[in-house]
Write a protein that holds these residues in place. Structure first.
Motif, PDB file in Angstrom:
ATOM      1  N   THR A  59       0.831  -1.201   0.000  1.00 54.72           N
ATOM      2  CA  THR A  59       0.000   0.000   0.000  1.00 54.72           C
ATOM      3  C   THR A  59       0.869   1.255   0.000  1.00 54.72           C
ATOM      4  N   LYS A  60       0.249   2.389  -0.288  1.00 55.64           N
ATOM      5  CA  LYS A  60       0.957   3.662  -0.213  1.00 55.64           C
ATOM      6  C   LYS A  60       1.580   3.850   1.161  1.00 55.64           C
ATOM      7  N   ASN A  61       0.828   3.558   2.206  1.00 52.58           N
ATOM      8  CA  ASN A  61       1.332   3.742   3.562  1.00 52.58           C
ATOM      9  C   ASN A  61       2.555   2.870   3.832  1.00 52.58           C
ATOM     10  N   GLN A  62       2.525   1.639   3.365  1.00 55.57           N
ATOM     11  CA  GLN A  62       3.664   0.744   3.568  1.00 55.57           C
ATOM     12  C   GLN A  62       4.904   1.234   2.829  1.00 55.57           C
ATOM     13  N   ILE A  63       4.715   1.765   1.644  1.00 53.80           N
ATOM     14  CA  ILE A  63       5.850   2.278   0.868  1.00 53.80           C
ATOM     15  C   ILE A  63       6.411   3.546   1.500  1.00 53.80           C
ATOM     16  N   ILE A  64       5.534   4.479   1.879  1.00 51.73           N
ATOM     17  CA  ILE A  64       5.986   5.740   2.464  1.00 51.73           C
ATOM     18  C   ILE A  64       6.690   5.495   3.793  1.00 51.73           C
ATOM     19  N   LYS A  65       6.200   4.556   4.589  1.00 49.28           N
ATOM     20  CA  LYS A  65       6.850   4.254   5.867  1.00 49.28           C
ATOM     21  C   LYS A  65       8.273   3.757   5.673  1.00 49.28           C
ATOM     22  N   GLN A  66       8.496   2.985   4.618  1.00 47.95           N
ATOM     23  CA  GLN A  66       9.863   2.543   4.312  1.00 47.95           C
ATOM     24  C   GLN A  66      10.749   3.722   3.910  1.00 47.95           C
ATOM     25  N   LEU A  67      10.151   4.670   3.178  1.00 47.25           N
ATOM     26  CA  LEU A  67      10.918   5.806   2.664  1.00 47.25           C
ATOM     27  C   LEU A  67      11.286   6.822   3.740  1.00 47.25           C
ATOM     28  N   GLU A  68      10.406   7.024   4.707  1.00 50.39           N
ATOM     29  CA  GLU A  68      10.552   8.146   5.645  1.00 50.39           C
ATOM     30  C   GLU A  68      11.904   8.202   6.354  1.00 50.39           C
ATOM     31  N   PRO A  69      12.403   7.118   6.971  1.00 50.14           N
ATOM     32  CA  PRO A  69      13.706   7.234   7.644  1.00 50.14           C
ATOM     33  C   PRO A  69      14.871   7.448   6.686  1.00 50.14           C
ATOM     34  N   LEU A  70      14.737   6.956   5.461  1.00 47.43           N
ATOM     35  CA  LEU A  70      15.821   7.105   4.489  1.00 47.43           C
ATOM     36  C   LEU A  70      15.944   8.550   4.022  1.00 47.43           C
ATOM     37  N   VAL A  71      14.818   9.158   3.634  1.00 46.13           N
ATOM     38  CA  VAL A  71      14.872  10.533   3.120  1.00 46.13           C
ATOM     39  C   VAL A  71      15.164  11.532   4.232  1.00 46.13           C
ATOM     40  N   ALA A  72      14.864  11.162   5.476  1.00 41.21           N
ATOM     41  CA  ALA A  72      15.151  12.050   6.602  1.00 41.21           C
ATOM     42  C   ALA A  72      16.614  11.999   7.021  1.00 41.21           C
ATOM     43  N   THR A  73      17.323  10.938   6.631  1.00 41.48           N
ATOM     44  CA  THR A  73      18.687  10.715   7.129  1.00 41.48           C
ATOM     45  C   THR A  73      19.761  10.945   6.072  1.00 41.48           C
ATOM     46  N   TYR A  74      19.468  10.583   4.821  1.00 42.64           N
ATOM     47  CA  TYR A  74      20.516  10.558   3.806  1.00 42.64           C
ATOM     48  C   TYR A  74      20.229  11.526   2.653  1.00 42.64           C
ATOM     49  N   PRO A  75      21.254  12.193   2.146  1.00 43.82           N
ATOM     50  CA  PRO A  75      21.085  13.088   0.981  1.00 43.82           C
ATOM     51  C   PRO A  75      21.071  12.290  -0.319  1.00 43.82           C
ATOM     52  N   ILE A  76      19.983  11.608  -0.574  1.00 40.65           N
ATOM     53  CA  ILE A  76      19.868  10.722  -1.736  1.00 40.65           C
ATOM     54  C   ILE A  76      19.851  11.560  -3.012  1.00 40.65           C
ATOM     55  N   LYS A  77      20.743  11.238  -3.932  1.00 41.67           N
ATOM     56  CA  LYS A  77      20.878  12.036  -5.154  1.00 41.67           C
ATOM     57  C   LYS A  77      19.963  11.592  -6.285  1.00 41.67           C
ATOM     58  N   ALA A  78      19.674  10.302  -6.346  1.00 38.08           N
ATOM     59  CA  ALA A  78      18.887   9.806  -7.478  1.00 38.08           C
ATOM     60  C   ALA A  78      18.078   8.593  -7.048  1.00 38.08           C
ATOM     61  N   CYS A  79      16.940   8.408  -7.704  1.00 36.25           N
ATOM     62  CA  CYS A  79      16.039   7.311  -7.369  1.00 36.25           C
ATOM     63  C   CYS A  79      15.494   6.677  -8.634  1.00 36.25           C
ATOM     64  N   LYS A  80      15.477   5.372  -8.667  1.00 34.64           N
ATOM     65  CA  LYS A  80      14.835   4.613  -9.746  1.00 34.64           C
ATOM     66  C   LYS A  80      13.541   4.014  -9.203  1.00 34.64           C
ATOM     67  N   ILE A  81      12.447   4.171  -9.939  1.00 35.11           N
ATOM     68  CA  ILE A  81      11.169   3.591  -9.545  1.00 35.11           C
ATOM     69  C   ILE A  81      10.745   2.574 -10.604  1.00 35.11           C
ATOM     70  N   GLY A  82      10.484   1.357 -10.153  1.00 27.95           N
ATOM     71  CA  GLY A  82      10.021   0.296 -11.040  1.00 27.95           C
ATOM     72  C   GLY A  82       8.523   0.101 -10.915  1.00 27.95           C
ATOM     73  N   ILE A  83       8.092  -1.131 -10.659  1.00 32.97           N
ATOM     74  CA  ILE A  83       6.656  -1.394 -10.642  1.00 32.97           C
ATOM     75  C   ILE A  83       5.974  -0.761  -9.435  1.00 32.97           C
ATOM     76  N   VAL A  84       4.867  -0.085  -9.682  1.00 32.45           N
ATOM     77  CA  VAL A  84       3.932   0.354  -8.657  1.00 32.45           C
ATOM     78  C   VAL A  84       2.529   0.066  -9.183  1.00 32.45           C
ATOM     79  N   LYS A  85       1.542   0.122  -8.292  1.00 29.32           N
ATOM     80  CA  LYS A  85       0.206  -0.362  -8.644  1.00 29.32           C
ATOM     81  C   LYS A  85      -0.442   0.432  -9.770  1.00 29.32           C
ATOM     82  N   ASP A  86      -0.322   1.768  -9.741  1.00 30.14           N
ATOM     83  CA  ASP A  86      -0.953   2.582 -10.768  1.00 30.14           C
ATOM     84  C   ASP A  86      -0.291   3.948 -10.835  1.00 30.14           C
ATOM     85  N   ILE A  87      -0.655   4.717 -11.853  1.00 29.35           N
ATOM     86  CA  ILE A  87      -0.040   6.018 -12.085  1.00 29.35           C
ATOM     87  C   ILE A  87      -0.355   6.995 -10.953  1.00 29.35           C
ATOM     88  N   ASN A  88      -1.528   6.870 -10.323  1.00 25.56           N
ATOM     89  CA  ASN A  88      -1.866   7.755  -9.212  1.00 25.56           C
ATOM     90  C   ASN A  88      -0.911   7.545  -8.043  1.00 25.56           C
TER      91      ASN A  88
END
Length: 251
Positions: A59-88
């Motif tokens: 779900t969106k919530n499960q994905i965002i929860k995984q992201l939150e500590p990473l984006v808060a801690t590290y200066p990530i320069k680039a991201c690749k996004i593969g399969i997600v459920k839909d364009i929204n």
């Protein structure tokens, strides 16, 4: 020049137990190209290198929860996004990333179907894809995917029209007449990347490998054109690493 401290990159993708595609494959590329890769799962699959048997979306919530500590801690320069459920959902993830990391470069690999015919993503709303293009660095469809995205119009004409909104790397691995010729469409030009190998062996996950390599090279400071060209070379080496559908990552 590769910096002493490795840049941080991120993959948001499905977990493929065969490790040929998705999250695990992306992280193999990241390590090989000397960037530090984080991984966030967007789906759990049941598959081998030839077939997808089952797909369970996070779900969106499960994905965002995984992201939150990473984006808060590290200066990530680039991201690749593969399969997600839909364009929204894809747009929501991109907006979250851009809000937390305004300068992050995002590469979207729009995986609509598996090579075995398994449907991954709803792709019907063209206007939402135009919105996405304005927010990301690049999308990387192959000819079949671009034909689906553009509702079966002429692929080259549709890609040129879409490139008014953002950058598109049209991959040539499925083109009957110009096999292996990739085209980078930007507002300014169309750049052609010719294959350097006359014979390659198809691989499960080759599109994931290419987009992950582009992500890595962008994080290392290469421009978009250079990143696409270097990533194509990396992917050709991956394709020729073994004759079967699973390949090795070595340079």
């Amino acid at each position: 020049m590769i910096p002493i401290t490795r840049p941080y990159v991120l993959s948001i993708a499905g977990l493929d137990p065969s490790s040929g595609a998705g999250l695990i494959a992306d992280c193999k590329v990241f390590e090989q190209l000397k960037v530090y890769g984080f991984g966030v799962s967007s789906a759990l699959t049941v598959q081998d290198e030839a077939n997808v048997y089952e797909l369970n979306w996070l779900t969106k919530n499960q994905i965002i929860k995984q992201l939150e500590p990473l984006v808060a801690t590290y200066p990530i320069k680039a991201c690749k996004i593969g399969i997600v459920k839909d364009i929204n959902l894809l747009l929501q993830i991109v907006d979250f990333l851009k809000d937390k990391l305004p300068h992050i470069k995002i590469i979207v690999d729009p995986i609509l179907k598996s090579s075995s015919g398994f449907d991954f993503m709803n792709y019907n709303d063209e206007q939402l894809w135009f919105q996405l293009l304005t927010k990301v660095e690049l999308i990387t469809p192959n000819y079949i995917e671009m034909k689906m995205l553009s509702q079966s119009r002429d692929v080259l004409e549709a890609t040129k029209e879409w490139s008014r909104y953002g950058n598109i790397l049209l991959k040539g691995g499925h083109h009957a007449e110009h096999l292996g010729v990739d085209l980078l469409f930007t507002n300014q030009e169309v750049k052609r990347f010719m294959p350097s190998e006359t014979l390659v062996y198809p691989k499960h996950g080759s599109g994931c490998v290419l987009s992950a390599a582009i992500t890595s090279y962008l994080a290392l400071g290469f421009c978009l054109t250079e990143s696409c060209e270097l990533a194509k070379t990396y992917t050709e080496q991956f394709l020729n690493s073994e004759k079967g559908l699973l390949g090795y990552h070595h340079l």
